[in-house]
Design an enzyme around this catalytic site. Structure first.
Site, PDB file in Angstrom:
ATOM      1  N   ASP A  32       0.855  -1.188   0.000  1.00  0.00           N
ATOM      2  CA  ASP A  32       0.000   0.000   0.000  1.00  0.00           C
ATOM      3  C   ASP A  32       0.891   1.239   0.000  1.00  0.00           C
ATOM      4  O   ASP A  32       2.079   1.163   0.350  1.00  0.00           O
ATOM      5  CB  ASP A  32      -0.941   0.013   1.219  1.00  0.00           C
ATOM      6  CG  ASP A  32      -2.210   0.818   0.966  1.00  0.00           C
ATOM      7  OD1 ASP A  32      -3.292   0.211   0.783  1.00  0.00           O
ATOM      8  OD2 ASP A  32      -2.121   2.070   0.934  1.00  0.00           O
ATOM      9  N   HIS A 174     -19.892  -5.984 -14.657  1.00  0.00           N
ATOM     10  CA  HIS A 174     -20.100  -5.846 -13.211  1.00  0.00           C
ATOM     11  C   HIS A 174     -20.715  -4.474 -12.924  1.00  0.00           C
ATOM     12  O   HIS A 174     -20.119  -3.621 -12.285  1.00  0.00           O
ATOM     13  CB  HIS A 174     -18.752  -5.989 -12.506  1.00  0.00           C
ATOM     14  CG  HIS A 174     -18.851  -6.044 -11.011  1.00  0.00           C
ATOM     15  ND1 HIS A 174     -19.738  -6.837 -10.330  1.00  0.00           N
ATOM     16  CD2 HIS A 174     -18.143  -5.395 -10.051  1.00  0.00           C
ATOM     17  CE1 HIS A 174     -19.573  -6.671  -9.032  1.00  0.00           C
ATOM     18  NE2 HIS A 174     -18.612  -5.795  -8.837  1.00  0.00           N
TER      19      HIS A 174
HETATM   20  N1  APR Z   1      -0.777   1.889  -4.723  1.00  0.00           N
HETATM   21  C1  APR Z   1      -1.090   1.042  -3.714  1.00  0.00           C
HETATM   22  N2  APR Z   1      -2.187   1.200  -2.951  1.00  0.00           N
HETATM   23  C2  APR Z   1      -2.994   2.228  -3.215  1.00  0.00           C
HETATM   24  C3  APR Z   1      -2.722   3.155  -4.261  1.00  0.00           C
HETATM   25  C4  APR Z   1      -1.562   2.939  -5.028  1.00  0.00           C
HETATM   26  N3  APR Z   1      -1.238   3.754  -6.032  1.00  0.00           N
HETATM   27  N4  APR Z   1      -3.714   4.062  -4.265  1.00  0.00           N
HETATM   28  C5  APR Z   1      -4.580   3.735  -3.282  1.00  0.00           C
HETATM   29  N5  APR Z   1      -4.135   2.628  -2.641  1.00  0.00           N
HETATM   30  C6  APR Z   1      -4.723   1.938  -1.503  1.00  0.00           C
HETATM   31  C7  APR Z   1      -5.311   2.867  -0.461  1.00  0.00           C
HETATM   32  O1  APR Z   1      -4.299   3.465   0.341  1.00  0.00           O
HETATM   33  C8  APR Z   1      -6.217   1.927   0.323  1.00  0.00           C
HETATM   34  O2  APR Z   1      -5.558   1.385   1.455  1.00  0.00           O
HETATM   35  O3  APR Z   1      -5.824   1.135  -1.906  1.00  0.00           O
HETATM   36  C9  APR Z   1      -6.535   0.808  -0.697  1.00  0.00           C
HETATM   37  C10 APR Z   1      -8.010   0.667  -1.007  1.00  0.00           C
HETATM   38  O4  APR Z   1      -8.626   0.240   0.148  1.00  0.00           O
HETATM   39  P1  APR Z   1     -10.063   0.743   0.617  1.00  0.00           P
HETATM   40  O5  APR Z   1     -10.122   2.239   0.518  1.00  0.00           O
HETATM   41  O6  APR Z   1     -10.361   0.104   1.926  1.00  0.00           O
HETATM   42  O7  APR Z   1     -11.033   0.181  -0.537  1.00  0.00           O
HETATM   43  P2  APR Z   1     -11.564  -1.308  -0.712  1.00  0.00           P
HETATM   44  O8  APR Z   1     -12.856  -1.461  -0.018  1.00  0.00           O
HETATM   45  O9  APR Z   1     -10.469  -2.252  -0.429  1.00  0.00           O
HETATM   46  O10 APR Z   1     -11.889  -1.307  -2.277  1.00  0.00           O
HETATM   47  C11 APR Z   1     -10.851  -1.223  -3.227  1.00  0.00           C
HETATM   48  O11 APR Z   1     -12.030  -2.670  -4.761  1.00  0.00           O
HETATM   49  O12 APR Z   1     -14.169  -3.524  -4.665  1.00  0.00           O
HETATM   50  C12 APR Z   1     -13.354  -2.542  -5.204  1.00  0.00           C
HETATM   51  O13 APR Z   1     -14.847  -0.670  -5.572  1.00  0.00           O
HETATM   52  C13 APR Z   1     -13.788  -1.169  -4.778  1.00  0.00           C
HETATM   53  O14 APR Z   1     -12.385   0.022  -6.339  1.00  0.00           O
HETATM   54  C14 APR Z   1     -12.536  -0.379  -4.980  1.00  0.00           C
HETATM   55  C15 APR Z   1     -11.438  -1.390  -4.628  1.00  0.00           C
END
Ligand code: APR
Length: 311
Positions: A32, A174
């Site tokens: 992350d 989807h």
């Molecule tokens: N590189 C790595 N991680 C990243 C980046 C990046 N460039 N940009 C964002 N992130 C991380 C964020 O910091 C966050 O921890 O992606 C993570 C996403 O986690 P959540 O906000 O909890 O979202 P989540 O519920 O996991 O969903 C992620 O999956 O189901 C789909 O629609 C949903 O597009 C969304 C994705």
């Protein structure tokens, strides 16, 4: 043990790591951009392993070098929906994120199979294939396992029959025009109509289509994560075990179901090469029309993507 890198250690990413490690399916690398968060979650999970007796290794990192030689790369990085948003509303922001993730990970794991979860799913999976340069069989979107599981869950709630007897197939994109194939779905081989009257079945189809939004509306601060992450785990396990398991997934279509040049939900056989085969159902005119409507929405989204990014 096999190695799976999960990019994005948010709700879906960390829950995917949880299921994978608990079931000893693979060692997991959680990546992350938030400083310390993937490391903290990985350490917490590592400390849970003695309690269940799992020897899976879980690493948290912000350095893509740690993902080297992954067998599978899972992309969950990106923004989730907020109440009132459609998956398409995420396109602009998530395209930038998924594009960079695909470019970074492929440098270190050129032989990996990719499973994409970030929304809008069909378009982000397309982007991953283009940015990694991988062949179509190595890039798969997770959508149909989740949508079909949602439909099965609603049917179990309504009929009281064990989820193990319920077989549902949701195909197409989807999005809100996904296609729950009621005619091909069944309860222990018996058509759904024998258990449910037409109104109840129609209501279940609608609830399935809006299943993601229902959870976003309840959570308010994010989207579903238990079922989406377990769907990824089922797909990853099928690939690593070379199971030839048939699951509905987003696959790059080359004429199947009358579609070309898009990722679209279809039943696929998952094995060691990723998508071993795309299975074609015989569809009636009504089902074909519903799938075409769904495909039109995916084509539109891919056109939007092409305006934003050079692919
Ligand atoms: N590189 C790595 N991680 C990243 C980046 C990046 N460039 N940009 C964002 N992130 C991380 C964020 O910091 C966050 O921890 O992606 C993570 C996403 O986690 P959540 O906000 O909890 O979202 P989540 O519920 O996991 O969903 C992620 O999956 O189901 C789909 O629609 C949903 O597009 C969304 C994705």
């Amino acid at each position: 043990m096999a190695k799976i890198s999960v990019i994005g250690a948010g709700m879906t990413g960390s829950t995917t790591a949880h299921w994978l490690a608990e079931r000893e399916i693979a060692d997991v690398v959680l990546v992350d951009i938030v400083d310390g968060m993937p490391q903290g979650k990985a350490l917490d999970l590592t400390e849970a392993m003695p309690i269940i007796g799992s020897d899976a290794k879980i690493t948290g990192t912000s350095d893509y070098a740690d993902t080297a030689d992954s067998d599978i790369v899972v992309i969950t990085a990106g923004l989730p929906r907020k109440p009132g948003m459609s998956r398409e509303d995420l396109l602009v922001k998530n395209a930038t994120i998924v594009g960079s993730v695909a470019e970074e990970t492929i440098k270190y794991s050129p032989n990996a199979t990719y499973i994409v979860l970030t929304n809008p799913l069909d378009t982000m999976t397309y982007m991953t294939m283009k940015k990694t340069g991988l062949p179509a069989n190595k890039v798969i979107g997770q959508a149909g396992v989740l949508d079909s599981a949602r439909m099965s869950a609603f049917i179990a709630m309504e009929t009281g029959v064990s989820t193990q007897n319920i077989n549902c197939y949701v195909l197409g994109g989807h999005g809100d025009s996904m296609v729950p194939l009621t005619r091909h779905s069944n309860i222990a081989g018996v058509p759904l109509e024998k258990y449910l009257d037409a109104d109840k079945l129609a209501a279940i189809v609608q609830r399935t289509r809006k299943g993601g939004g229902e959870i976003v509306g309840l959570l308010k601060t994010g989207s579903a994560f238990y079922a989406p992450s377990l769907a990824i785990v089922q797909m990853a396990e099928a690939i690593l075990s070379d199971r030839n398991l048939i699951l509905p997934c987003a696959a790059y279509l080359n004429g199947e179901y009358g579609q070309e040049g898009i990722f679209f939900g279809a039943p696929v056989m998952l094995g060691k090469n990723g998508i071993e085969k795309i299975i074609e159902y015989e569809l009636n005119d009504e089902e074909k029309a519903a799938l075409q409507k769904s495909a039109d929405a995916v084509h539109k989204s891919v056109e939007e993507l092409k305006k934003l990014v050079e692919l």
